[in-house]
Design a protein around this motif. Sequence first.
Motif, PDB file in Angstrom:
ATOM      1  N   THR A 420      18.960  12.938 -13.055  1.00  0.00           N
ATOM      2  CA  THR A 420      18.927  12.356 -11.480  1.00  0.00           C
ATOM      3  C   THR A 420      18.107  11.355 -11.223  1.00  0.00           C
ATOM      4  O   THR A 420      16.876  11.329 -11.839  1.00  0.00           O
ATOM      5  CB  THR A 420      18.742  13.654 -10.446  1.00  0.00           C
ATOM      6  N   LEU A 421      18.431  10.625 -10.191  1.00  0.00           N
ATOM      7  CA  LEU A 421      17.528   9.632  -9.616  1.00  0.00           C
ATOM      8  C   LEU A 421      17.411   9.974  -8.104  1.00  0.00           C
ATOM      9  O   LEU A 421      18.340  10.007  -7.331  1.00  0.00           O
ATOM     10  CB  LEU A 421      17.892   8.371  -9.746  1.00  0.00           C
ATOM     11  N   GLU A 422      16.024  10.298  -7.682  1.00  0.00           N
ATOM     12  CA  GLU A 422      15.893  10.642  -6.417  1.00  0.00           C
ATOM     13  C   GLU A 422      15.293   9.463  -5.633  1.00  0.00           C
ATOM     14  O   GLU A 422      14.263   8.911  -5.867  1.00  0.00           O
ATOM     15  CB  GLU A 422      14.780  11.779  -5.929  1.00  0.00           C
ATOM     16  N   PHE A 423      15.953   8.949  -4.664  1.00  0.00           N
ATOM     17  CA  PHE A 423      15.724   7.685  -3.896  1.00  0.00           C
ATOM     18  C   PHE A 423      14.862   8.105  -2.655  1.00  0.00           C
ATOM     19  O   PHE A 423      15.568   8.818  -1.544  1.00  0.00           O
ATOM     20  CB  PHE A 423      16.589   6.842  -3.406  1.00  0.00           C
ATOM     21  N   SER A 424      13.560   7.836  -2.099  1.00  0.00           N
ATOM     22  CA  SER A 424      12.942   8.846  -1.185  1.00  0.00           C
ATOM     23  C   SER A 424      11.557   7.600  -0.545  1.00  0.00           C
ATOM     24  O   SER A 424      11.344   6.885  -1.133  1.00  0.00           O
ATOM     25  CB  SER A 424      12.439  10.005  -1.548  1.00  0.00           C
ATOM     26  N   GLY A 425      11.265   8.295   0.272  1.00  0.00           N
ATOM     27  CA  GLY A 425      10.139   7.662   1.030  1.00  0.00           C
ATOM     28  C   GLY A 425      10.367   6.495   2.045  1.00  0.00           C
ATOM     29  O   GLY A 425      11.516   6.216   2.270  1.00  0.00           O
ATOM     30  N   GLU A 426       9.372   6.076   2.623  1.00  0.00           N
ATOM     31  CA  GLU A 426       9.625   4.982   3.709  1.00  0.00           C
ATOM     32  C   GLU A 426       8.716   3.718   3.271  1.00  0.00           C
ATOM     33  O   GLU A 426       7.725   3.737   2.933  1.00  0.00           O
ATOM     34  CB  GLU A 426       9.274   5.393   5.102  1.00  0.00           C
ATOM     35  N   LYS A 431      10.444   4.908  -3.263  1.00  0.00           N
ATOM     36  CA  LYS A 431      10.408   5.013  -4.769  1.00  0.00           C
ATOM     37  C   LYS A 431      11.753   5.600  -5.169  1.00  0.00           C
ATOM     38  O   LYS A 431      12.334   6.200  -4.673  1.00  0.00           O
ATOM     39  CB  LYS A 431       9.116   5.525  -5.160  1.00  0.00           C
ATOM     40  N   VAL A 432      11.907   5.385  -6.485  1.00  0.00           N
ATOM     41  CA  VAL A 432      12.890   6.183  -7.297  1.00  0.00           C
ATOM     42  C   VAL A 432      12.369   7.035  -8.375  1.00  0.00           C
ATOM     43  O   VAL A 432      11.594   6.583  -9.298  1.00  0.00           O
ATOM     44  CB  VAL A 432      13.738   5.390  -7.876  1.00  0.00           C
ATOM     45  N   THR A 433      12.426   8.438  -8.051  1.00  0.00           N
ATOM     46  CA  THR A 433      11.998   9.153  -9.096  1.00  0.00           C
ATOM     47  C   THR A 433      13.163   9.702 -10.085  1.00  0.00           C
ATOM     48  O   THR A 433      14.237  10.214  -9.683  1.00  0.00           O
ATOM     49  CB  THR A 433      11.393  10.577  -8.594  1.00  0.00           C
ATOM     50  N   ALA A 434      12.944   9.716 -11.393  1.00  0.00           N
ATOM     51  CA  ALA A 434      13.879  10.101 -12.583  1.00  0.00           C
ATOM     52  C   ALA A 434      13.412  11.405 -13.057  1.00  0.00           C
ATOM     53  O   ALA A 434      12.182  11.712 -13.135  1.00  0.00           O
ATOM     54  CB  ALA A 434      13.691   9.053 -13.677  1.00  0.00           C
ATOM     55  N   ARG A 435      14.516  12.246 -13.189  1.00  0.00           N
ATOM     56  CA  ARG A 435      14.300  13.605 -13.656  1.00  0.00           C
ATOM     57  C   ARG A 435      15.507  13.849 -14.667  1.00  0.00           C
ATOM     58  O   ARG A 435      16.401  13.505 -14.573  1.00  0.00           O
ATOM     59  CB  ARG A 435      14.150  14.523 -12.623  1.00  0.00           C
ATOM     60  N   TRP A 445      11.468  16.686 -17.520  1.00  0.00           N
ATOM     61  CA  TRP A 445      10.416  15.786 -17.292  1.00  0.00           C
ATOM     62  C   TRP A 445      10.593  15.392 -15.897  1.00  0.00           C
ATOM     63  O   TRP A 445      11.856  15.202 -15.569  1.00  0.00           O
ATOM     64  CB  TRP A 445      10.301  15.049 -18.325  1.00  0.00           C
ATOM     65  N   THR A 446       9.763  14.493 -15.370  1.00  0.00           N
ATOM     66  CA  THR A 446       9.892  13.903 -14.209  1.00  0.00           C
ATOM     67  C   THR A 446       9.063  12.512 -14.440  1.00  0.00           C
ATOM     68  O   THR A 446       7.965  12.474 -14.909  1.00  0.00           O
ATOM     69  CB  THR A 446       9.349  14.387 -13.104  1.00  0.00           C
ATOM     70  N   ARG A 447       9.739  11.452 -14.087  1.00  0.00           N
ATOM     71  CA  ARG A 447       8.896  10.148 -14.230  1.00  0.00           C
ATOM     72  C   ARG A 447       9.157   9.068 -12.979  1.00  0.00           C
ATOM     73  O   ARG A 447      10.304   9.259 -12.422  1.00  0.00           O
ATOM     74  CB  ARG A 447       9.376   9.272 -15.563  1.00  0.00           C
ATOM     75  N   LEU A 448       8.364   8.397 -12.546  1.00  0.00           N
ATOM     76  CA  LEU A 448       8.766   7.118 -11.697  1.00  0.00           C
ATOM     77  C   LEU A 448       9.614   6.147 -12.377  1.00  0.00           C
ATOM     78  O   LEU A 448       9.142   5.548 -13.273  1.00  0.00           O
ATOM     79  CB  LEU A 448       7.243   6.629 -11.289  1.00  0.00           C
ATOM     80  N   LEU A 449      10.603   6.019 -11.897  1.00  0.00           N
ATOM     81  CA  LEU A 449      11.610   4.899 -12.400  1.00  0.00           C
ATOM     82  C   LEU A 449      11.210   3.373 -11.773  1.00  0.00           C
ATOM     83  O   LEU A 449      11.285   2.498 -12.571  1.00  0.00           O
ATOM     84  CB  LEU A 449      12.961   5.379 -12.217  1.00  0.00           C
ATOM     85  N   ALA A 450      10.967   3.328 -10.472  1.00  0.00           N
ATOM     86  CA  ALA A 450      10.900   2.229  -9.845  1.00  0.00           C
ATOM     87  C   ALA A 450      10.211   2.257  -8.371  1.00  0.00           C
ATOM     88  O   ALA A 450      10.637   3.406  -7.888  1.00  0.00           O
ATOM     89  CB  ALA A 450      12.071   1.338  -9.515  1.00  0.00           C
TER      90      ALA A 450
END
Length: 453
Positions: A420-426, A431-435, A445-450
Motif C-alpha cells: 500500500t501507499l498512503e498519501f497523507s499530511g499537509e 508524504k507517501v508511506t509505503a507498506r 515493513w514500513t518505509r517513506l517512499l517520498a
Amino acid sequence: MTSRRDVLKSAALLPLAGLPVGVRAAPAVAGTPLAGHFTHESARLWLQATEESKGTLNWWPAAGNEADARTQPLALAKVSGNCTIVEVGGLRPASAYRYRVSLEGGGSAAGTLRTAPAPGEAPRDFRVYLGSCAYTETYTRGGNPYGANHHIFNTMAGRMGEDALPHFMLWLGDNLYLRGPSETFKQPAEYSTPAHMDLRYREVRAQLQLRRLFAATHHYAIWDDHDYGPNNGDKSFDLKDESLRLFRAYWPNPPMGSAELPGTWCRFVHQDAEFFLLDDRFNRDPEKAPPDPAKVMYGRAQMEWLRRSLRESRATFKLVVGGSQFLSAGKNGEHSGWHSYPEERDDFLAFLDKERITGVALLSGDRHNTQFFTRKSGDTTLNEFSCSPLTSKISKVGKAELDNPRVDRECSVETQNYGTLEFSGEGKARKVTARCFDSDGKLLWTRLLAGAG
C-alpha cells in the motif's frame, strides 16, 4: 481426496452443454464489472456479458434512490468479446454512486463508483493498493506447483472494505498469466492465437476468487510479459497488436498509447499525485541481446514522452510505474530489469539529476519477491517499491541482488504479499508511506517512499 492429476484432468475438459441443441442461454453479466479510471466528474466501467446483448446502465447517488437514476444504453457486441468500457459522466466531486447493469432478457449486476475531489482543493489523505504476479491456479499446465495463498485476494478486499481512506488499486503487471503449451494434454500455448488469449482473459475475469476484490475499489493496470505474451516477451512477439487490443478492452485505464506510439502507456492525476504508467514490452529489445547503446526497454519515443510529462507535471508526487525493476543490479540478461538496458536507464537517471524534479518515486513488480531500493544523488533521494508476487511462485532474493548497494535488505520479502501507499499530511509535511503485507494482512515493513519537502 482429489489428486493433483484429477484436478489437471478436469481442468483440461471442456464443459458439456447443459441446454438442448438450438436453445440459446439468456445473456448474463460475466464476472464482476470493473471500475477503473476516475476523475472528479467521471468514471470508467468495464462490463462483459456471456452472450452478445443489449442492456442499460443505471447510476444514482449512493444516498439516493434508484428511481432517480440516470440511464445509459449498452451494446455488448460479439466482435468486441461481448465487453465494453462505459464512460459515466456528469458526476459530482468526492461522491459515491451506485450502479446497476441490466441486460435485455437476461441477468443484472450492481456495484459502486466514486469520484475524486475537485481540482484545486487541498489534497486529502488517500491510499493506493499494489500487487503483481497473480497466478490464479495452483499448478502449471504441466502439473508443477506454482500458485499459492490465493486467499490474499479476499484479504485485500476485506482490508479495502474496512479502510477509512478513499482508495484504488494499481496492478503492476502479470495480472493474469497467458500460459505456455501443455505437453501433458497436448494444449497449445495460450499466447499462440488471438482466440486462445481472449479465452484466457474471459476465464480469469470470471473467476469467483477475484470477484470480491474487483468489486471493492477502482483499478488501474500496467502489463508485463505474462499478460503480454510469452515469458520474457519483447517487441518480436508476433501477436503483440492482438495482445494490446485485449489489454485495452479489459482494463478501463485512461486512454492508452497513441496512433504514433502504440502501447499501454498513459498518465493520470489523483489529487496531488500524478501516475505515469509505462509499457515495458511493446517496444522492448530482447533481454539477452548483447549490451549496446541502442538496446532499449521503453524506446526513445516513450522516454521522450516521460521526460516531457515529468517536466510538465505540477503534482507534488510523481509515481513512475513499470513492470520490470528500475534500480535492480545484475549481469546483462540475468533476471528481468532495466539493468540490462544501462544506457537507457543511465540517461533517464541523469535527466532526473539535471532537472532536479522533486517528488519522484518508482513502482515495479515482476521478480516474485518484494524489494525496496534507494538511490542517492547529491541531496536527492529516489526510492523504488518493487512489489511481487500476489500468488505466484516465490523466487529467493539472491546474494548478488542483496549486494546491490541500493537494496534495503530489511525490506526483502520472500512470500506472497501486497503493498500500500498512503498519501497523507499537509503542506511540506505531506508524504507517501509505503507498506508491505503478507497474504494474511500482517504488516511486514514500513518505509517513506517520498516526501513533499
